[in-house]
Write an enzyme that holds these catalytic residues in place. Structure first.
Site, PDB file in Angstrom:
ATOM      1  N   HIS A   1     -20.733 -13.363  37.919  1.00 29.06           N
ATOM      2  CA  HIS A   1     -20.992 -13.746  36.847  1.00 29.06           C
ATOM      3  C   HIS A   1     -19.560 -13.682  35.278  1.00 29.06           C
ATOM      4  CE1 HIS A   1     -22.462 -12.008  32.562  1.00 29.06           C
ATOM      5  NE2 HIS A   1     -23.421 -12.398  32.689  1.00 29.06           N
TER       6      HIS A   1
ATOM      7  N   GLU B   1     -22.771 -20.484  33.006  1.00 29.95           N
ATOM      8  CA  GLU B   1     -23.095 -20.159  31.726  1.00 29.95           C
ATOM      9  C   GLU B   1     -21.777 -20.005  31.559  1.00 29.95           C
ATOM     10  OE1 GLU B   1     -25.681 -16.875  31.987  1.00 29.95           O
ATOM     11  OE2 GLU B   1     -24.161 -16.379  33.817  1.00 29.95           O
TER      12      GLU B   1
HETATM   13  P1  PGA Z   1     -27.300 -13.433  26.721  1.00 25.14           P
HETATM   14  O1  PGA Z   1     -26.602 -13.430  28.725  1.00 25.14           O
HETATM   15  O2  PGA Z   1     -29.014 -14.498  26.895  1.00 25.14           O
HETATM   16  O3  PGA Z   1     -27.957 -11.965  26.551  1.00 25.14           O
HETATM   17  O4  PGA Z   1     -26.734 -14.522  26.721  1.00 25.14           O
HETATM   18  C1  PGA Z   1     -26.745 -13.680  30.013  1.00 25.14           C
HETATM   19  C2  PGA Z   1     -26.358 -14.234  30.823  1.00 25.14           C
HETATM   20  O5  PGA Z   1     -25.335 -12.934  30.452  1.00 25.14           O
HETATM   21  O6  PGA Z   1     -26.513 -13.688  31.748  1.00 25.14           O
END
Ligand code: PGA
Length: 264
Positions: free
Chosen positions: A100, A172
């Site tokens: 992540h 992401e």
């Molecule tokens: P968020 O987080 O939707 O709060 O931006 C996404 C993530 O970190 O997977």
């Protein structure tokens, strides 16, 4: 790219929600989504380590899959503070989130470390959910595609074609995540998903590569979820803040499912 036969929807609760918060959240989410056919949806929640056992007990029917936010590249040893796949297996969870953005950019993990964790996850029959994404600086330099391809090529370098069938990927972008994040527009996200799918096909061949689900994450909310899921290369959504209230998450889930199945 043909649509996959399931939509993937999940949340990582980060360092929020205690054991009791997690149990209450899962019980509510399970009830709210009871009408949805699980052969058409993979719904998953990735709570904190301390809540894993209670979480698994709450959804022992597998209506919601449970994952861990991190795992060691080793099985056991002198690694204070690390969590072994053997320990996670004992709880009976399904998914291991790896790499992540906060693990990479706040806690300093490298692609090489993610590689070891992915390998360890598949060795122990977990679904590795490998998270990748470029920083704002890398985006501004115009090297996003290269960064994504590098993160995949290193992170998955020791994975066989057979093991690749267990893999999920989340795109992401670092600049899109969290309270200060700017959500990626759906066109940009779809373009990067296409790059990711192309790289996965180059690594594992057309048949296996195109079946690996690629989820979008980063400031997904009630306003943008529908536009994102309509895009051809987006197979699911990995949501933070907007999913931490079961009722709100359920609203997003019910809104995006029909749109996903309308896609060709
Ligand atoms: P968020 O987080 O939707 O709060 O931006 C996404 C993530 O970190 O997977």
């Amino acid at each position: 790219m043909a649509r996959l036969d399931k939509i993937y929807l999940g949340t990582n609760t980060k360092m929020y929600k205690t054991i009791s918060d997690t149990v209450a959240f899962l019980s509510e989410l399970k009830e709210l989504t009871a009408d949805i056919d699980r052969t058409k949806m993979e719904l998953f929640v990735i709570p904190s380590f301390t809540a894993l056992e209670a979480a698994k007990r709450t959804v022992s029917d597998n209506s919601i899959k449970i994952g861990a936010q991190n795992m060691s590249w080793a099985e056991e040893g002198q690694f204070t503070g690390e969590i072994s796949p053997i320990m996670l297996k004992e709880i009976g969870i399904n998914i291991i989130e790896i790499g992540h953005s906060e693990r990479r950019h706040v806690l300093g993990e490298t692609d090489e470390e993610e590689k070891g964790k992915v390998l360890n996850a598949v060795k122990h029959d977990f679904t590795p959910l490998l998270c990748i994404g470029e920083t704002l600086k890398q985006k501004d330099y115009g090297i996003s595609d290269e960064i994504l391809s590098m993160q995949l090529k290193i992170g998955l370098s020791e994975i066989t074609k057979e093991q690749a069938k267990m893999l999920w990927v989340a795109y992401e972008p670092v600049w899109a995540i969290g309270v200060n994040g700017i959500p990626a527009d759906e066109g940009y996200a779809d373009e990067k998903h296409a790059v990711i799918k192309k790289t996965l096909i180059s690594l594992f061949g057309e048949e296996i590569g195109s079946d690996i689900p690629v989820l979008y994450g980063g400031s997904v909310n009630n306003e943008n979820a529908e536009c994102l899921i309509k895009k051809p290369n987006i197979d699911g959504l990995f949501i933070g803040r907007s999913a931490w209230n079961a009722d709100n998450f359920n609203k997003i889930i019910h809104a995006v499912i029909p749109l996903f199945f309308e896609k060709k």
